[in-house]
Design a protein around this motif. Structure first.
Motif, PDB file in Angstrom:
ATOM      1  N   THR A 219       2.374  -0.011  -8.967  1.00 30.17           N
ATOM      2  CA  THR A 219       0.950   0.188  -9.229  1.00 30.17           C
ATOM      3  C   THR A 219       0.126   0.014  -7.965  1.00 30.17           C
ATOM      4  N   ALA A 220       0.740  -0.593  -6.942  1.00 31.14           N
ATOM      5  CA  ALA A 220       0.033  -0.889  -5.681  1.00 31.14           C
ATOM      6  C   ALA A 220      -1.236  -1.687  -5.963  1.00 31.14           C
ATOM      7  N   GLU A 221      -1.094  -2.691  -6.813  1.00 29.85           N
ATOM      8  CA  GLU A 221      -2.226  -3.537  -7.186  1.00 29.85           C
ATOM      9  C   GLU A 221      -2.724  -4.329  -5.979  1.00 29.85           C
ATOM     10  N   LYS A 222      -4.032  -4.365  -5.812  1.00 30.93           N
ATOM     11  CA  LYS A 222      -4.635  -5.234  -4.806  1.00 30.93           C
ATOM     12  C   LYS A 222      -4.919  -6.568  -5.468  1.00 30.93           C
ATOM     13  N   MET A 223      -4.089  -7.551  -5.167  1.00 30.54           N
ATOM     14  CA  MET A 223      -4.123  -8.822  -5.887  1.00 30.54           C
ATOM     15  C   MET A 223      -4.983  -9.855  -5.174  1.00 30.54           C
ATOM     16  N   THR A 224      -5.917 -10.396  -5.903  1.00 29.96           N
ATOM     17  CA  THR A 224      -6.671 -11.532  -5.399  1.00 29.96           C
ATOM     18  C   THR A 224      -5.783 -12.765  -5.436  1.00 29.96           C
TER      19      THR A 224
ATOM     20  N   SER B  52       0.796  -1.232   0.000  1.00 28.59           N
ATOM     21  CA  SER B  52       0.000   0.000   0.000  1.00 28.59           C
ATOM     22  C   SER B  52       0.825   1.276   0.000  1.00 28.59           C
ATOM     23  N   GLU B  53       2.159   1.163   0.050  1.00 32.09           N
ATOM     24  CA  GLU B  53       2.991   2.345   0.283  1.00 32.09           C
ATOM     25  C   GLU B  53       2.752   3.458  -0.739  1.00 32.09           C
ATOM     26  N   LEU B  54       2.642   3.117  -2.018  1.00 32.11           N
ATOM     27  CA  LEU B  54       2.433   4.143  -3.042  1.00 32.11           C
ATOM     28  C   LEU B  54       1.152   4.929  -2.780  1.00 32.11           C
ATOM     29  N   ASP B  55       0.123   4.253  -2.324  1.00 30.07           N
ATOM     30  CA  ASP B  55      -1.168   4.903  -2.100  1.00 30.07           C
ATOM     31  C   ASP B  55      -1.185   5.781  -0.860  1.00 30.07           C
TER      32      ASP B  55
END
Length: 239
Positions: free
Chosen positions: A161-166, A129-132
């Motif tokens: 991209t700070a993707e939230k990965m399933t 989450s750091e980028l966000d």
């Protein structure tokens, strides 16, 4: 905070309760104490550690609200997580993270510090989450990410991209070993994998030494004790 159960040659470390399992100094001390008990309580070197959690979260990272109220605790959390990760890397047995909920930031790093990562498919995501939240990822986090995530595209999605990965996406990226239908199924799969590993009859001390060589870059950065990174120093409004 956590419990430690022994089933034959298997150790199951569980973060208890329905909270976010934020990594406060007290929680990290409890985790490290449990890992050290595993090291010294194993009756032989042919053992396996499973780490899992109750509730919606595996771990939502450092306790940043606590750090905001007392900024001096942020480098303490960083130092204590370094110690936990170093203990996991040197543990003389295979380790499995059964990720049964969200694993974010330092919680993501804690999961990735295990040899195998299994994840439930129906709930939860992996998320740096750091980028966000306008924080720079610590170098020792990046050392682990570089070694654990092979694909450049996957590394980009995780950190830039700070993707939230399933679980499904994480399996496709090669970050997670397998995905399962529920929390119970995830832990059951981890137990089956543990039993398979025990049957292999590895000498745990040899296993641990080989792992240390594989992850030498991480241990070197952890051991350097460089000044606290921007993640720890930056206590801006988004905390």
């Amino acid at each position: 905070m956590c419990t430690l159960e022994k089933r034959g040659q298997l150790f199951i470390l569980t973060f208890t309760g329905d909270g976010e399992h934020r990594l406060s100094p007290a929680v990290l001390d409890a985790i490290r104490s449990a890992v050290r008990r595993v090291r010294y309580d194993s009756s032989s070197s042919e053992s396996v550690l499973i780490t899992t959690a109750e509730g919606k979260f595996f771990s939502n990272g450092y306790d940043l609200n606590l750090g905001k109220s007392d900024p001096s605790l942020l480098p303490v959390m960083d130092a204590k997580l370094r110690s936990v990760v170093a203990d996991l890397i040197s543990l003389p047995m295979p380790t499995i993270a059964a990720v049964t909920g969200h694993a974010s930031a330092a919680g993501f790093i804690l999961a990735m510090s295990h040899d195998y990562v299994l994840m439930r498919r129906d709930r939860g995501f992996l998320y740096m989450s750091e980028l966000d939240i306008d924080l720079v990822i610590p170098e020792w986090f990046m050392a682990l990410i570089r070694l654990k995530i092979g694909s450049p595209a996957a590394k980009r999605d995780v950190v830039l991209t700070a993707e939230k990965m399933t679980a499904t996406a994480a399996v496709e990226m090669g970050i997670v070993d397998s995905a399962h239908g529920s929390a119970v199924e995830t832990v059951e799969a981890a137990v089956r994998l543990s039993e398979d590993l025990v049957r292999r009859g590895f000498d745990g001390h040899v296993y641990g030494q080989i792992r240390e060589m594989v992850l030498r870059e991480v241990l070197d950065v952890i051991g350097s004790r460089e000044p606290a990174s921007s993640e720890v120093r930056n206590t801006g409004s988004k905390l």
